[in-house]
Design a protein around this motif. Structure first.
Motif, PDB file in Angstrom:
ATOM      1  N   LEU A 325       0.776  -0.995  -0.049  1.00 25.78           N
ATOM      2  CA  LEU A 325       0.062  -0.053  -0.039  1.00 25.78           C
ATOM      3  C   LEU A 325       0.997   1.190   0.158  1.00 25.78           C
ATOM      4  O   LEU A 325       0.719   2.366  -0.679  1.00 25.78           O
ATOM      5  CB  LEU A 325      -0.792   0.086   1.062  1.00 25.78           C
ATOM      6  N   PHE A 326       1.836   1.187   0.693  1.00 25.47           N
ATOM      7  CA  PHE A 326       2.835   2.403   1.037  1.00 25.47           C
ATOM      8  C   PHE A 326       3.433   2.564  -0.521  1.00 25.47           C
ATOM      9  O   PHE A 326       3.638   3.748  -1.010  1.00 25.47           O
ATOM     10  CB  PHE A 326       3.997   2.095   1.998  1.00 25.47           C
ATOM     11  N   ILE A 327       3.968   1.507  -1.038  1.00 26.42           N
ATOM     12  CA  ILE A 327       5.000   1.759  -2.299  1.00 26.42           C
ATOM     13  C   ILE A 327       3.717   2.085  -3.439  1.00 26.42           C
ATOM     14  O   ILE A 327       4.175   2.913  -4.089  1.00 26.42           O
ATOM     15  CB  ILE A 327       5.278   0.310  -2.803  1.00 26.42           C
ATOM     16  N   LYS A 328       2.520   1.489  -3.526  1.00 26.02           N
ATOM     17  CA  LYS A 328       1.515   1.925  -4.369  1.00 26.02           C
ATOM     18  C   LYS A 328       1.438   3.476  -4.280  1.00 26.02           C
ATOM     19  O   LYS A 328       1.153   4.365  -5.541  1.00 26.02           O
ATOM     20  CB  LYS A 328       0.131   1.273  -4.183  1.00 26.02           C
ATOM     21  N   GLN A 329       1.149   3.980  -3.057  1.00 28.69           N
ATOM     22  CA  GLN A 329       0.793   5.449  -3.014  1.00 28.69           C
ATOM     23  C   GLN A 329       2.082   6.434  -3.318  1.00 28.69           C
ATOM     24  O   GLN A 329       1.919   7.382  -4.068  1.00 28.69           O
ATOM     25  CB  GLN A 329       0.668   5.686  -1.310  1.00 28.69           C
ATOM     26  N   LYS A 330       3.354   5.917  -3.190  1.00 25.07           N
ATOM     27  CA  LYS A 330       4.643   6.798  -3.589  1.00 25.07           C
ATOM     28  C   LYS A 330       4.584   6.806  -5.152  1.00 25.07           C
ATOM     29  O   LYS A 330       4.910   7.611  -5.763  1.00 25.07           O
ATOM     30  CB  LYS A 330       5.686   6.137  -2.884  1.00 25.07           C
ATOM     31  N   LEU A 331       4.458   5.657  -5.692  1.00 22.65           N
ATOM     32  CA  LEU A 331       4.488   5.248  -7.207  1.00 22.65           C
ATOM     33  C   LEU A 331       3.328   6.192  -7.749  1.00 22.65           C
ATOM     34  O   LEU A 331       3.660   6.905  -8.722  1.00 22.65           O
ATOM     35  CB  LEU A 331       4.185   3.829  -7.551  1.00 22.65           C
ATOM     36  N   ASP A 332       2.149   6.078  -7.205  1.00 26.73           N
ATOM     37  CA  ASP A 332       0.843   6.858  -7.813  1.00 26.73           C
ATOM     38  C   ASP A 332       1.366   8.246  -7.934  1.00 26.73           C
ATOM     39  O   ASP A 332       0.919   9.097  -8.772  1.00 26.73           O
ATOM     40  CB  ASP A 332      -0.373   6.592  -7.195  1.00 26.73           C
ATOM     41  N   ALA A 333       1.665   8.736  -6.818  1.00 22.44           N
ATOM     42  CA  ALA A 333       2.185  10.271  -6.522  1.00 22.44           C
ATOM     43  C   ALA A 333       3.231  10.656  -7.351  1.00 22.44           C
ATOM     44  O   ALA A 333       3.205  11.660  -7.736  1.00 22.44           O
ATOM     45  CB  ALA A 333       2.293  10.397  -5.024  1.00 22.44           C
ATOM     46  N   ALA A 334       4.322   9.791  -7.606  1.00 22.54           N
ATOM     47  CA  ALA A 334       5.123   9.924  -8.430  1.00 22.54           C
ATOM     48  C   ALA A 334       5.045  10.181  -9.976  1.00 22.54           C
ATOM     49  O   ALA A 334       5.441  11.243 -10.873  1.00 22.54           O
ATOM     50  CB  ALA A 334       6.733   9.050  -8.306  1.00 22.54           C
TER      51      ALA A 334
END
Length: 486
Positions: A325-334
């Motif tokens: 979930l954390f990685i997805k959030q950061k990837l989507d934001a990037a």
């Protein structure tokens, strides 16, 4: 009596992503670079470097008004939907923004680290001050305005010190420290309570001469006549010749009426204008480019994509699910931020190209009299974007041209019709007005009525009050205050 009534309203609510995009569009170059640096610090999935994915062209990018605000940016070939339930929405998509769509972010192109207060306080080591005296001086410095003046009464300062810092100080002591400490600080004139005192402080710090003595005498005894430029009365009163008075006047005019203005907004003024656009004329063609300066290319960090793939191979524990979930959030934001930067670039270039095309005659010649009337609505129609978007693009941004660097919003002006029936820009009229004033006889400058008459003779039917308005916008004083000695 209560009445019930149905009413339909059409409202367009902007998503947090759209609001963030509008803010990006509004940022000038330096603030935009600082924003990118903050993104690097906050999102480890974003890093500088060329994005290997195919980059969209200008035609592929729609104006942000038409973008789907809640659209999740695709995470390429990484399939992570199976790891997350529908109720697990990344927090960056639900982040609240309490500034409305009309909120205007204030930005500054350059700021020094030393404040006005710090600059003045740093000079206090040359005085032998006790703890209480230092606290009083600090309080006085904290009450100086941006011009460097102390506008508040000493009685009010005494009352405030008693209530805020618990110091019960006599007004005479405050005045003593003001005169013998604060008013001795550089820039000279700081701590003055009015303009006359400010000028006198600066004269006190000049080498003593007969001219300085006469200048001080004039300011003390005939300040009102001096402000009103009644020069003949001053010469008659002090029995001095026109030549002697010119020398005195020259000394006074060299003084700084606002010593605090070497600082802007409380900061030492080392501002350097950084153009956001660069205009070049190449073989008779106008070429516009963004000033990218130190802004790096952006890409999603490959290590984060690899990290996510590695979790696909392991067991789906609670810990791993949180990590995904954390990685997805950061990837989507990037991914969203990279696309937003491209959208910003496209929107800025589209708008600036429209402005340059609209004012083509001016940008090819540099002649302000060839500037057409232009308002935000004209460029909005030209580009198909909303007026608020155009306003954000031109806000606080500069363009470098072969004729100098200019604030973009200065190219916008209302229009009027001259006697030939042609629509002319108010910028053209202001330019002619400024030329008339620059060529006037300084001993008998032109009144607003005479300026209106001269403009009418040139084909511009303008009322006297309109001339006065344009003159004030040009920061040109009235005729009486423009009068100089010959």
């Amino acid at each position: 009596m209560l009445k019930q009534r149905l009413q339909q309203k059409l409202q367009h609510k902007l998503s947090p992503q759209q609001i963030q995009l509008m803010k990006l569009i509004q940022l000038p170059t330096l603030a935009f670079e600082e924003h990118i640096d903050r993104e690097f610090e906050e999102n480890p999935a974003l890093e500088p470097g060329h994005n290997e994915e195919s980059e969209p062209t200008n035609e592929d990018i729609a104006p942000f008004d038409e973008c789907e605000g809640d659209q999740i940016i695709d995470t390429s070939d990484i399939n992570i939907d199976e790891y997350l339930g529908d109720d697990e929405v990344p927090d960056y998509k639900t982040r609240m923004n309490h500034q409305g769509a009309d909120w205007q972010e204030q930005t500054f192109s350059a700021i020094s680290t030393e404040s006005f207060f710090d600059h003045l306080r740093g000079q206090l080591h040359t005085f032998q001050l006790g703890e209480e005296d230092l606290a009083i001086v600090d309080f006085i410095l904290g009450n100086l305005d941006d011009d460097g003046y102390l506008r508040r009464s000493l009685e009010n300062l005494s009352d405030d010190m008693a209530f805020t810092v618990g110091l019960h100080v006599d007004v005479n002591k405050i005045e003593h420290l003001l005169l013998h400490v604060v008013q001795k600080l550089y820039p000279y004139g700081v701590g003055a309570r009015n303009l006359r005192e400010c000028l006198l402080i600066q004269l006190e710090n000049k080498p003593l001469s007969s001219v300085i003595v006469l200048a001080k005498h004039l300011l003390i005894e005939a300040f009102d006549l001096f402000l009103k430029k009644h020069y003949e009365k001053i010469q008659e009163r002090f029995q001095i010749s026109a030549e002697e008075f010119r020398v005195i006047l020259h000394q006074i005019e060299r003084l700084n009426p606002k010593p605090g203005k070497i600082y802007e907004g409380g900061q030492f003024s080392t501002e350097q204008v950084i153009p956001d656009f660069v205009l070049r004329i190449v073989e008779g063609q106008l070429e516009i480019s963004l000033n990218t300066r130190n802004a790096p290319e952006l890409r999603v960090a490959p290590s984060y994509a690899d990290m996510l793939r590695s979790y696909q191979e392991g067991a789906r524990t609670s810990h791993q699910k949180n990590a995904v979930l954390f990685i997805k959030q950061k990837l989507d934001a990037a991914k969203w931020f990279i696309d937003a930067v491209k959208q910003r670039e496209h929107t800025l270039l589209l708008t600036m190209n429209a402005i340059v095309d609209y004012q083509r005659a001016y940008f090819l010649s540099g002649d302000e009299q060839k500037m057409h009337p232009m308002v935000l609505k004209d460029i909005a129609i030209y580009t198909g974007m909303d007026i608020s978007t155009i306003s954000r693009v031109v806000s606080s941004k500069y363009i470098e041209t072969p004729y100098g660097t200019f604030l973009i919003k200065d190219f916008f002006s209302e229009g009027m019709t001259n006697e030939e029936g042609e629509e002319v820009s108010t910028i053209e009229i202001k330019k002619i007005l400024a030329d008339l004033i620059s060529k006037e006889g300084k001993k008998s400058p032109l009144s607003d009525e005479k300026l209106a008459l001269l403009l009418r003779k040139k084909g511009y039917s303008i009322a006297r009050r309109t001339v006065a308005k344009y003159r004030e916008q040009l920061h040109i004083p009235v005729a009486r205050l423009r009068r100089h000695l010959q």
